[in-house]
Design a protein around this motif. Structure first.
Motif, PDB file in Angstrom:
ATOM      1  N   LYS A 325     -37.702 -31.570  -2.205  1.00  0.00           N
ATOM      2  CA  LYS A 325     -37.840 -31.050  -3.573  1.00  0.00           C
ATOM      3  C   LYS A 325     -38.631 -29.742  -3.582  1.00  0.00           C
ATOM      4  CE  LYS A 325     -38.916 -32.383  -8.324  1.00  0.00           C
ATOM      5  NZ  LYS A 325     -39.450 -31.057  -8.650  1.00  0.00           N
ATOM      6  N   TYR A 326     -39.696 -29.653  -2.771  1.00  0.00           N
ATOM      7  CA  TYR A 326     -40.445 -28.404  -2.662  1.00  0.00           C
ATOM      8  C   TYR A 326     -39.520 -27.257  -2.253  1.00  0.00           C
ATOM      9  CZ  TYR A 326     -44.985 -30.885  -2.733  1.00  0.00           C
ATOM     10  OH  TYR A 326     -46.088 -31.631  -3.072  1.00  0.00           O
ATOM     11  N   LEU A 327     -38.705 -27.513  -1.262  1.00  0.00           N
ATOM     12  CA  LEU A 327     -37.823 -26.460  -0.750  1.00  0.00           C
ATOM     13  C   LEU A 327     -36.753 -26.095  -1.765  1.00  0.00           C
ATOM     14  CD1 LEU A 327     -37.367 -27.682   2.945  1.00  0.00           C
ATOM     15  CD2 LEU A 327     -38.916 -25.916   2.094  1.00  0.00           C
ATOM     16  N   GLN A 328     -36.191 -27.087  -2.429  1.00  0.00           N
ATOM     17  CA  GLN A 328     -35.159 -26.821  -3.439  1.00  0.00           C
ATOM     18  C   GLN A 328     -35.727 -26.011  -4.601  1.00  0.00           C
ATOM     19  OE1 GLN A 328     -34.077 -30.856  -4.212  1.00  0.00           O
ATOM     20  NE2 GLN A 328     -32.464 -30.921  -2.655  1.00  0.00           N
ATOM     21  N   ASP A 329     -36.929 -26.367  -5.050  1.00  0.00           N
ATOM     22  CA  ASP A 329     -37.540 -25.677  -6.184  1.00  0.00           C
ATOM     23  C   ASP A 329     -37.927 -24.239  -5.839  1.00  0.00           C
ATOM     24  OD1 ASP A 329     -37.258 -27.986  -7.606  1.00  0.00           O
ATOM     25  OD2 ASP A 329     -39.359 -28.613  -7.440  1.00  0.00           O
ATOM     26  N   ASN A 330     -38.116 -23.960  -4.558  1.00  0.00           N
ATOM     27  CA  ASN A 330     -38.544 -22.622  -4.134  1.00  0.00           C
ATOM     28  C   ASN A 330     -37.507 -21.963  -3.217  1.00  0.00           C
ATOM     29  OD1 ASN A 330     -41.608 -22.437  -5.055  1.00  0.00           O
ATOM     30  ND2 ASN A 330     -41.282 -24.506  -4.250  1.00  0.00           N
ATOM     31  N   TRP A 331     -36.244 -22.274  -3.431  1.00  0.00           N
ATOM     32  CA  TRP A 331     -35.196 -21.797  -2.538  1.00  0.00           C
ATOM     33  C   TRP A 331     -35.057 -20.270  -2.551  1.00  0.00           C
ATOM     34  CZ3 TRP A 331     -33.134 -23.744   1.520  1.00  0.00           C
ATOM     35  CH2 TRP A 331     -31.982 -23.156   2.092  1.00  0.00           C
TER      36      TRP A 331
END
Length: 394
Positions: A325-331
């Motif tokens: 989720k961290y990576l998706q939100d900051n893609w």
């Protein structure tokens, strides 16, 4: 947990309270010694792309270098804190923190290795050793006694850490640039290396003796359709529990897993994990769990767990879900790397077929000479015929 790839501008970490710590290199201090590098030469303005990074063995320290020629040191416990920002002479390609956690060794594009003190976090770097070629990787023996460096010109050098001018040995045998080197932590006399020549090699590095060579084309070949496919290794990660080695080849969406047989001094191929997207990075946990970072905005992070000798995907892990989720939100941080071309292709030696060009020019000269003789012969025959005609008229 650290995101596994070289990320543009940012770096994401988890604090001890499991909160996310974000560090933005764009806002970091531009410490350029009055527009001059440590070597006294003017510095050119670079981007804030992160070029290399490493944790200390205990995880207490983390260091990174960026395209703006900065070395940034963090202390990670009990919470993340930036300790220092220092300038480096050249853009760096690799770095490592000593087992004693008192120094950072930084390898750069000019072929030099500098050491930077951790105990004196503002001190300038000290030149330790130099190659005549671009350095691609640097590592240390687990006891900090040896510095090992790998360069573009196929060489691996082993130097004494206390007197780096004292060269212990060279590990010679690769036919192309050496992209990655790793001293096996629980077998500290063995070195694993990877190269643009599509091989993995094991060495007794103190003597420079090669003890094993694995041609990746014999394993990776069925996965590709190109007959001239090359397999430059971009990542190696090792798990002491079981002696497993995971390898990532640049541009190939597959992770290859080997097991080290330390007694026979060889690598035994165990498994390949095929993925749908380009893989950016891989990392083993001490438990054997394998993390894989993909070029996929919907599912950027994969977790594979060993089960009965095979690694199988895991989807219900809370840590995986949270980090994904961290990576998706900051893609947006990763978008600049999506579809990026390989930087390994420029490292291959250019080949010039001078003989073919010579033979082509020779054939052209022969054809020209042949045509000239034919023209002369035609002219001579015409003149003879004309003379005979004139004689008959007389």
């Amino acid at each position: 947990m650290l995101s596994l790839t070289k990320v543009k501008y940012h770096r994401y970490f988890a604090n001890s309270d499991d909160s996310l710590f974000v560090y933005d290199c764009i806002n970091a201090e531009k410490k350029t010694l009055g527009n001059k590098g440590q070597d006294g030469k003017p510095t050119d303005k670079g981007s804030d792309d992160i070029l290399a990074f490493a944790f200390s063995p205990s995880g207490d320290y983390f260091a990174l270098t960026d395209d703006s020629k900065r070395l940034i040191l963090f202390h990670t416990k009990p919470s993340w804190e930036c300790v220092s920002i220092r300038s480096v002479s050249r853009r760096c390609t690799s770095l490592i923190i000593t087992a004693a956690e008192d120094k950072i060794l930084v390898a750069d594009k000019s072929g030099d290795v500098y050491s930077y003190s951790i105990t004196e976090p503002q001190a300038d770097g000290k030149l330790e050793l130099g190659h005549l070629s671009l350095l691609l990787d640097v590592t240390l023996s687990p006891d900090d006694q040896y510095i090992l460096t790998a360069d573009r010109d196929e060489k691996i050098r082993v130097s004494l850490a206390k007197a780096p001018h004292n060269i212990v040995s060279y590990c010679l045998g690769h036919k192309e640039f050496v992209s990655k080197i790793l001293v096996i932590p629980n077998y500290p006399d063995l070195l694993l290396s990877a190269s643009g020549d599509s091989t993995l090699r094991l060495w007794e590095y103190k003597s420079g003796e090669e003890v094993y060579c694995c041609h990746l084309s014999s394993i990776c070949g069925p996965e590709t359709t190109k007959t001239d496919q090359k397999y430059p290794v971009s990542r190696i990660t090792y798990c002491c529990q079981g002696g497993y080695v995971a390898v990532l080849c640049d541009g190939i969406p597959t992770v290859y897993i080997f097991q080290l047989d330390a007694i026979a001094q060889q690598l035994v191929y165990r498994q390949q994990i095929s993925l749908k997207h380009k893989v950016w990075d891989i990392a083993f946990e001490e438990t054997g769990d394998l993390w894989i970072l993909e070029e996929d905005s919907e599912a950027p992070l994969q977790l594979y767990r060993p089960c009965d000798g095979q690694w199988k995907p895991v989807t219900d892990d809370k840590g995986l879900q949270k980090m994904s989720k961290y990576l998706q939100d900051n893609w947006t941080v990763f978008e600049g790397f999506v579809g990026a071309e390989s930087h390994y292709s420029s490292l291959y030696k250019a080949s010039f077929d001078n003989m073919a060009a010579y033979l082509q020019r020779k054939e052209e000269r022969l054809q020209q000479q042949k045509k000239k003789r034919q023209d002369l012969q035609c002219g001579s025959n015409g003149q003879t015929k004309k003379m005979k005609t004139e004689e008959s008229l007389l």
